[in-house]
Design an enzyme around this catalytic site. Sequence first.
Site, PDB file in Angstrom:
ATOM      1  N   ASP A   1      41.804   0.796  47.347  1.00  0.00           N
ATOM      2  CA  ASP A   1      42.616   1.689  46.506  1.00  0.00           C
ATOM      3  C   ASP A   1      41.713   2.607  45.700  1.00  0.00           C
ATOM      4  O   ASP A   1      41.971   3.818  45.565  1.00  0.00           O
ATOM      5  CB  ASP A   1      43.579   0.887  45.612  1.00  0.00           C
ATOM      6  CG  ASP A   1      42.954  -0.381  45.050  1.00  0.00           C
ATOM      7  OD1 ASP A   1      41.831  -0.733  45.464  1.00  0.00           O
ATOM      8  OD2 ASP A   1      43.582  -1.023  44.192  1.00  0.00           O
TER       9      ASP A   1
ATOM     10  N   ASP B   1      41.809   3.520  59.273  1.00  0.00           N
ATOM     11  CA  ASP B   1      42.831   4.414  59.823  1.00  0.00           C
ATOM     12  C   ASP B   1      43.307   5.370  58.732  1.00  0.00           C
ATOM     13  O   ASP B   1      43.391   6.596  58.916  1.00  0.00           O
ATOM     14  CB  ASP B   1      44.001   3.536  60.322  1.00  0.00           C
ATOM     15  CG  ASP B   1      44.965   4.298  61.201  1.00  0.00           C
ATOM     16  OD1 ASP B   1      44.747   5.496  61.416  1.00  0.00           O
ATOM     17  OD2 ASP B   1      45.952   3.692  61.667  1.00  0.00           O
TER      18      ASP B   1
ATOM     19  N   ASP C   1      41.933   9.539  57.980  1.00  0.00           N
ATOM     20  CA  ASP C   1      42.900  10.640  57.968  1.00  0.00           C
ATOM     21  C   ASP C   1      42.868  11.377  56.633  1.00  0.00           C
ATOM     22  O   ASP C   1      42.986  12.602  56.574  1.00  0.00           O
ATOM     23  CB  ASP C   1      44.321  10.125  58.224  1.00  0.00           C
ATOM     24  CG  ASP C   1      44.662  10.147  59.705  1.00  0.00           C
ATOM     25  OD1 ASP C   1      43.727  10.268  60.527  1.00  0.00           O
ATOM     26  OD2 ASP C   1      45.856  10.042  60.052  1.00  0.00           O
TER      27      ASP C   1
END
Length: 369
Positions: free
Chosen positions: A227, A251, A255
């Site tokens: 986080d 993942d 992105d």
Amino acid sequence: MNRNHSITVLSGDGIGPEVMKQALKVLQATSDRFDFTVSTEECLVGGAAIDAKGCPLPEETVKACEQADAILFGSVGGPKWVNLAPDDQPERGALLPLRKHFNLYANLRPGVCLPALQHASPIKNELIPNGFDVLCVRELTGGIYFGTPKGRDDNQDNPTAYDTMVYSKHEIERICRVAFVAAMGRDKRLCSVDKANVLQCSILWREVATEMSKEFPEVELSHLYVDNAAMQLIKQPNSFDVIVTGNLFGDILSDEMAMLSGSLGMLPSASLGNQKDNGLYYGMYEPSGGSAPDIAGQGIANPIAQILSVSMLLRYSLGEDDAADAIDKAVKSVIDQGLRTGDLYTGAGNETKVGTAEMGTAVVAAIQA
Ligand code: NAD
């Protein structure tokens, strides 16, 4: 060192063949300049293979890949094949089996914003005066996407579903090794991203990464919770050099990095297997974006992601680092000159709008200069 290399070229669908043509031009220019040879064998994959052979990954394509040093991949998919069963579709039917067959467990995705393209980044430009350059190393074949048991139970009032996150010491070691080696070739800073305050897998991950850092004393290892890493990437991307993380976190973070770079058409990626005795990897190299059917066939796609995929291939699979450096430098130089394909063009006075082939030709010229 052997300098007669061979690669399998899988151009695929949509803009794949257009951008691949430019990437192969650039490959030829570097092999001429740096005096090595690369033989290329072109094979069918994805929708093009479905149309010609009835399946997205024909056996002869896999055989050709087995005999090569690396795979240069375009991109696959498009509206023509969306109604096929999921496993028969171009992306799922070709990419996943290739990764599995060649045990490509390490996914390397650079998130780079060149100073001249800062305006394309959603980050405030004063926070990134010199752009940024981060490499995300994501574990690709394990973790919660593949762990068992997974399933759902609908036979109750309140249905439940479950997935399992599993990592073995061996899986963590091999991905961390790829990341440490990559960091050694860069700024020697590695940030391991996990959720060790909650997840058992992450506690083991942290232990293994810390243990491995003893083998790489020159690399400064740090740890961040995922986080916090997601926030720091937005706040100060330059605080990162190399990130190593598991499948799920990678993942998402890779992105996020692509978005922060602001230009999908500029970003390559590599999927690597085990390091060989000569220090090189078998790997598959491809743009981070897809087949962009909306602009296919118009000669306007940005070929730079595919061209930089060649640079990664030269570096990680063929050991031709000088040639890879020359491509990276040439790309930076054409962008500094103001050349822009449509995805990057803003209409500013110092920019010249170019098509796919012109951009490829400009990169070739910069390599020859
Ligand atoms: P996409 O990445 O193909 O396109 C998203 C947007 O980015 C489009 O507007 C496109 O024009 C633009 N874009 C992408 N690459 C560009 C480039 N080089 N130059 C200029 N603009 C570029 O994603 P999508 O539209 O979601 O997917 C299209 C097809 O690609 C789908 O069939 C999908 O399954 C497939 N796909 C394949 C791969 C792969 O082969 N690895 C990856 C992602 C998507």
